[in-house]
Design a protein around this motif. Structure first.
Motif, PDB file in Angstrom:
ATOM      1  N   TYR A  27      -7.077 -11.041   8.083  1.00  0.00           N
ATOM      2  CA  TYR A  27      -5.972 -11.875   8.562  1.00  0.00           C
ATOM      3  C   TYR A  27      -6.219 -12.167  10.017  1.00  0.00           C
ATOM      4  O   TYR A  27      -6.621 -11.288  10.765  1.00  0.00           O
ATOM      5  N   SER A  56       0.892   2.764   3.665  1.00  0.00           N
ATOM      6  CA  SER A  56       1.373   1.437   4.043  1.00  0.00           C
ATOM      7  C   SER A  56       0.354   0.750   4.945  1.00  0.00           C
ATOM      8  O   SER A  56      -0.192   1.362   5.858  1.00  0.00           O
ATOM      9  N   GLY A  57       0.066  -0.489   4.626  1.00  0.00           N
ATOM     10  CA  GLY A  57      -0.889  -1.236   5.438  1.00  0.00           C
ATOM     11  C   GLY A  57      -2.318  -1.042   4.993  1.00  0.00           C
ATOM     12  O   GLY A  57      -3.249  -1.557   5.618  1.00  0.00           O
ATOM     13  N   SER A  58      -2.519  -0.323   3.885  1.00  0.00           N
ATOM     14  CA  SER A  58      -3.887  -0.050   3.454  1.00  0.00           C
ATOM     15  C   SER A  58      -4.510  -1.243   2.735  1.00  0.00           C
ATOM     16  O   SER A  58      -5.712  -1.268   2.481  1.00  0.00           O
ATOM     17  N   GLY A  59      -3.680  -2.243   2.356  1.00  0.00           N
ATOM     18  CA  GLY A  59      -4.233  -3.437   1.735  1.00  0.00           C
ATOM     19  C   GLY A  59      -3.892  -3.605   0.268  1.00  0.00           C
ATOM     20  O   GLY A  59      -4.465  -4.459  -0.413  1.00  0.00           O
ATOM     21  N   LYS A  60      -2.933  -2.815  -0.238  1.00  0.00           N
ATOM     22  CA  LYS A  60      -2.580  -2.886  -1.666  1.00  0.00           C
ATOM     23  C   LYS A  60      -2.084  -4.279  -2.053  1.00  0.00           C
ATOM     24  O   LYS A  60      -2.564  -4.872  -3.025  1.00  0.00           O
ATOM     25  N   SER A  61      -1.125  -4.773  -1.273  1.00  0.00           N
ATOM     26  CA  SER A  61      -0.573  -6.093  -1.605  1.00  0.00           C
ATOM     27  C   SER A  61      -1.647  -7.167  -1.503  1.00  0.00           C
ATOM     28  O   SER A  61      -1.719  -8.078  -2.346  1.00  0.00           O
ATOM     29  N   THR A  62      -2.483  -7.034  -0.484  1.00  0.00           N
ATOM     30  CA  THR A  62      -3.545  -8.024  -0.316  1.00  0.00           C
ATOM     31  C   THR A  62      -4.457  -8.041  -1.543  1.00  0.00           C
ATOM     32  O   THR A  62      -4.801  -9.113  -2.072  1.00  0.00           O
ATOM     33  N   GLU A 183       4.758  -2.937  -6.255  1.00  0.00           N
ATOM     34  CA  GLU A 183       5.869  -1.991  -6.048  1.00  0.00           C
ATOM     35  C   GLU A 183       7.062  -2.328  -6.936  1.00  0.00           C
ATOM     36  O   GLU A 183       8.174  -2.521  -6.448  1.00  0.00           O
ATOM     37  N   HIS A 216       3.909   3.427  -4.618  1.00  0.00           N
ATOM     38  CA  HIS A 216       3.977   4.690  -3.887  1.00  0.00           C
ATOM     39  C   HIS A 216       4.525   5.771  -4.809  1.00  0.00           C
ATOM     40  O   HIS A 216       4.667   6.913  -4.424  1.00  0.00           O
TER      41      HIS A 216
HETATM   42  N1  LIG Z   1       0.202 -12.418   6.647  1.00  0.00           N
HETATM   43  C1  LIG Z   1      -0.415 -11.453   7.345  1.00  0.00           C
HETATM   44  N2  LIG Z   1      -0.815 -11.730   8.616  1.00  0.00           N
HETATM   45  C2  LIG Z   1      -1.446 -10.787   9.339  1.00  0.00           C
HETATM   46  N3  LIG Z   1      -1.709  -9.565   8.893  1.00  0.00           N
HETATM   47  C3  LIG Z   1      -1.328  -9.224   7.661  1.00  0.00           C
HETATM   48  C4  LIG Z   1      -0.654 -10.166   6.818  1.00  0.00           C
HETATM   49  N4  LIG Z   1      -0.384  -9.567   5.631  1.00  0.00           N
HETATM   50  C5  LIG Z   1      -0.879  -8.327   5.744  1.00  0.00           C
HETATM   51  N5  LIG Z   1      -1.440  -8.110   6.935  1.00  0.00           N
HETATM   52  C6  LIG Z   1      -2.098  -6.903   7.387  1.00  0.00           C
HETATM   53  O1  LIG Z   1      -3.094  -6.559   6.423  1.00  0.00           O
HETATM   54  C7  LIG Z   1      -3.109  -5.212   6.209  1.00  0.00           C
HETATM   55  C8  LIG Z   1      -2.862  -4.913   4.736  1.00  0.00           C
HETATM   56  O2  LIG Z   1      -1.561  -5.316   4.402  1.00  0.00           O
HETATM   57  P1  LIG Z   1      -0.930  -5.144   2.965  1.00  0.00           P
HETATM   58  O3  LIG Z   1       0.386  -5.816   2.975  1.00  0.00           O
HETATM   59  O4  LIG Z   1      -1.924  -5.581   1.986  1.00  0.00           O
HETATM   60  O5  LIG Z   1      -0.732  -3.571   2.888  1.00  0.00           O
HETATM   61  P2  LIG Z   1       0.052  -2.718   1.780  1.00  0.00           P
HETATM   62  O6  LIG Z   1      -0.883  -1.643   1.381  1.00  0.00           O
HETATM   63  O7  LIG Z   1       0.563  -3.589   0.746  1.00  0.00           O
HETATM   64  O8  LIG Z   1       1.244  -2.109   2.621  1.00  0.00           O
HETATM   65  P3  LIG Z   1       2.684  -1.667   2.096  1.00  0.00           P
HETATM   66  O9  LIG Z   1       2.498  -0.409   1.385  1.00  0.00           O
HETATM   67  O10 LIG Z   1       3.456  -1.531   3.337  1.00  0.00           O
HETATM   68  O11 LIG Z   1       3.175  -2.780   1.247  1.00  0.00           O
HETATM   69  C9  LIG Z   1      -2.064  -4.588   7.102  1.00  0.00           C
HETATM   70  O12 LIG Z   1      -2.684  -4.130   8.285  1.00  0.00           O
HETATM   71  C10 LIG Z   1      -1.153  -5.711   7.418  1.00  0.00           C
HETATM   72  O13 LIG Z   1      -0.588  -5.542   8.702  1.00  0.00           O
END
Ligand SMILES: Nc1ncnc2c1ncn2[C@@H]1O[C@H](COP(=O)(O)OP(=O)(O)OP(=O)(O)O)[C@@H](O)[C@H]1O
Ligand SMILES: [Mg+2]
Lengths: 236, 403
Positions: A27, A56-62, A183, A216
């Motif tokens: 990103y 959180s923030g590990s990239g799961k949603s991505t 989630e 989680h």
């Molecule tokens: N639109 C965006 N713009 C900039 N950075 C982003 C964006 N979306 C996610 N990130 C960053 O990418 C990384 C992975 O985010 P992601 O949402 O995939 O994590 P996650 O594992 O789903 O977290 P959570 O458990 O909080 O949902 C994080 O560091 C987040 O800050």
């Protein structure tokens, strides 16, 4: 078809629903570059029930967004049931989602002005299924999630657990190859979460759908065929 | 059906906002319809008025409208009695009236003024044109008077201190170039509604006019038809059958009608554009808010496999529905306004150059209603398209993250 298909076919009959090779995604925030996925390899066979966990923030949603074709990636390859999706344009990806991918969201994301039945009906309408067949499938699906009497109600009349059941029905009614659930139990109390997990598991098996679930929730991981752990954009 | 029901539910989503927007569309439609209806009524009455005053067709010597006469009735018509009979045999022709134009001096013995005279069959003119002259004092000329009788324009009568019963002398040049005079008695004073005309007007019998000009020619024959709409067809038919005479339809003489029409077209065209812009921006604004509020929903539906165009179509249906409801209510409102004006008897002030006003009516024309509805619905649909097309193409993840 593409270079992954023969390998996958040789390994286990039908090609894997998800086959990722070296997926990376960054990103860009102003001048800084945030790596969200760093060389992810993943193979999810058809019908598997897979959880992805991690801080959180590990990239799961991505990862889920990439797998669900609602976000792009920077490098690597993604073959979905043998189709290379990297080269597809937005329209083709949309049509692929329409046909093969269901979504379950953390906050249900039902359309408030549609009745429960219309929400479940929506994916079938997109697919152009005939009205008679649609009504039947919607009815059957609502019955399966335990909401057979609630088709005419509006989502805002339902509890969180019931709404998530509607969302599950909406995701599965078109018998998709893949269901992406980010989630799905995070907004539910523990008893309801247990029921929802069981329902997803059961219906997943029934419909032969592959589930990729970010969570989680420890209860979830005990139900899964495979639990992946993601840390800082790298699969362990 | 389902799609329309969904659009309707979406309209109801924020009732207050939708109601305000629909009301704006209603008022926009109603004002377009009332303004347009008034314009149509004005055109109609001016057209009928012009056709009535000039006669639907004017038949003359071929040179009559092309050149100025150097002598009175230089381009007058001989044999008009036979021509009149021939014309009156036509199925659409109701009546043919001879007219003699003349000018000269009118004198009360102490003071002389210029007059523009109309020699005409006054009873016949009245029969065709209804109340084409408004009697201010006195009465219409009767038949068989010993002294020729005339009507004077009010302003001319005032200038000559003449009243009904006064005897005046008309002086004019005959068609042979000699001076001639005749004593006439004023039976009444009249107004045409045109100040300039009333200052010079003398209405006299056709015989008196011909006597004064020492001729048996007439200037023109005014042809009255049974319907104004029949004019072009009858004109074509009569003109081609009679190349020896000039035939001129009313609209080529109705310069007032033409210029009012050009003016009103501009005024009401501009008004229409202003109203359209108002409705457009109001609907755009409403739908832009709706689109922002539903960004996450847009993301959800995109994830489920809806194409941007399909979502935009939903918003367009919503906009069109707002337009349809608004214009339906606007039609009712405009209809009520035209109906009540019909009974209210309001008068418009006199237009430029005229001394009398005219009733304020508003036509309820089905074509106008259809066109306005179509325009409002199209406008609203277009506003919806503009408001939603960007959001429908937002990256899905971004739309889903919208709060
Ligand atoms: N639109 C965006 N713009 C900039 N950075 C982003 C964006 N979306 C996610 N990130 C960053 O990418 C990384 C992975 O985010 P992601 O949402 O995939 O994590 P996650 O594992 O789903 O977290 P959570 O458990 O909080 O949902 C994080 O560091 C987040 O800050
Ligand atoms: Mg997440």
């Amino acid at each position: 078809m593409n270079d992954h298909a023969p390998r996958a076919a040789a390994a286990a009959g039908p090609p894997p629903v998800i086959l990722l090779r070296g997926i990376t995604k960054h990103y860009r925030l102003g001048n800084s570059d945030i790596p969200a996925l760093r060389g992810v390899d993943l193979c999810v066979p058809q019908g598997a029930f897979v959880a992805v966990r991690g801080p959180s923030g590990s990239g799961k949603s991505t990862l889920l967004n990439v797998c669900g074709l609602i976000d792009s990636f920077d490098a690597g390859s993604y073959s979905m049931s043998g189709t290379d999706v990297a080269g597809l344009d937005e329209r083709a990806r949309t049509l692929l989602r329409r046909e093969r991918i269901g979504f379950i969201f953390q906050s249900y994301n039902l359309v408030p002005v549609m009745s429960v039945a219309d929400n479940v009906d929506y994916p079938l309408r997109l697919l152009g299924v005939a009205p008679g067949a649609r009504r039947l499938r919607v009815e059957r699906m609502l019955e399966r999630v335990g909401l057979s009497g609630s088709g005419a109600r509006r989502p805002d009349m339902l509890s969180g657990g019931q709404r998530q059941r509607v969302a599950i029905a909406r995701a599965l009614v078109k018998t998709p190859a893949l269901v992406i659930a980010d989630e799905p139990t995070a907004n539910l109390d523990s008893a309801t979460a247990t029921q929802i997990i069981a329902l997803m598991r059961e219906l997943g098996r029934e419909h032969g759908a592959t589930f990729l679930i970010a969570t989680h929730d420890e209860r979830m991981t005990t139900q899964c065929d495979q639990v992946l752990t993601l840390t800082d954009g790298v699969l362990q | 059906m389902k799609a329309l029901a969904l659009a309707w539910h979406n309209v109801l989503r924020n009732r207050r906002r939708s109601v305000v927007t629909i009301l704006i569309a209603t008022l926009g439609t109603a004002s377009m319809l009332v303004a347009g209806g008034f314009t149509l009524y004005t055109y109609d009455s001016l057209r009928e008025g012009a056709a009535r005053d000039f006669g639907h067709l004017t038949v003359s010597h071929p040179e009559f409208f092309r050149r100025d006469e150097e002598m009175p009735l230089q381009y007058g018509m001989d044999g008009h009695v036979a021509l009149k009979q021939r014309l009156e045999a036509h199925a659409h022709v109701k009546r043919v009236l001879p007219r003699v134009n003349l000018s000269g001096l009118v004198s009360n013995g102490e003071k002389s003024m210029i007059f523009m005279g109309s020699g005409a069959d006054i009873a016949g003119e009245a029969a065709m044109r209804g109340q084409f002259l408004t009697l201010v004092s006195g009465s219409m000329p009767g038949a068989g008077a010993r002294v020729p009788e005339v009507l004077l324009g009010v302003d001319l009568a005032r200038g000559l201190s003449a009243a009904p019963g006064s005897v005046l002398t008309l002086l004019a040049t005959t068609s042979a170039g000699a001076m001639n005079g005749v004593d006439v008695r004023v039976t009444g004073t009249v107004t045409t509604g045109w100040h300039d005309v009333d200052q010079r007007l003398v209405y006299l019998g056709i015989d008196t006019a011909q006597y004064l000009l020492a001729t048996d020619k007439v200037s023109t024959l005014a042809v009255f038809l049974d319907a104004t709409d029949a004019t072009p067809a009858v004109l074509a038919e009569l003109a081609s059958a009679d190349p020896a005479h000039g035939y001129k339809p009313w609209w080529e003489q109705a310069f007032y009608y033409q210029s009012v029409r050009a003016l009103y077209n501009r005024i009401f065209g501009l008004l229409g554009i202003v109203i359209a812009l108002l409705v457009f921006f109001s609907v755009s604004n409403t739908l832009a808010m709706a689109v922002v509020e539903r960004t996450r929903e847009i993301g959800t539906l995109r994830a489920l496999g809806a194409l941007p165009g399909e979502l935009v179509a939903g918003f367009v249906r919503e906009g069109a529905l707002i337009g349809l409801l608004g214009s339906a209510l606007g039609m009712l409102l405009a209809g009520a306004v035209s109906l009540s004006l019909r009974h209210a008897g309001l008068e418009m002030p006199a237009p430029p150059g005229r001394t009398v006003g005219y009733p304020l009516y508003v036509h309820a024309d089905p074509w106008l209603y259809a066109a306005c509805t179509a325009a409002i619905v199209a406008l609203c649909a277009c506003a919806a398209w503009l408001a939603s097309r960007k959001a429908a193409r937002l990256p899905i993840v971004q739309a889903l993250a919208h709060t």
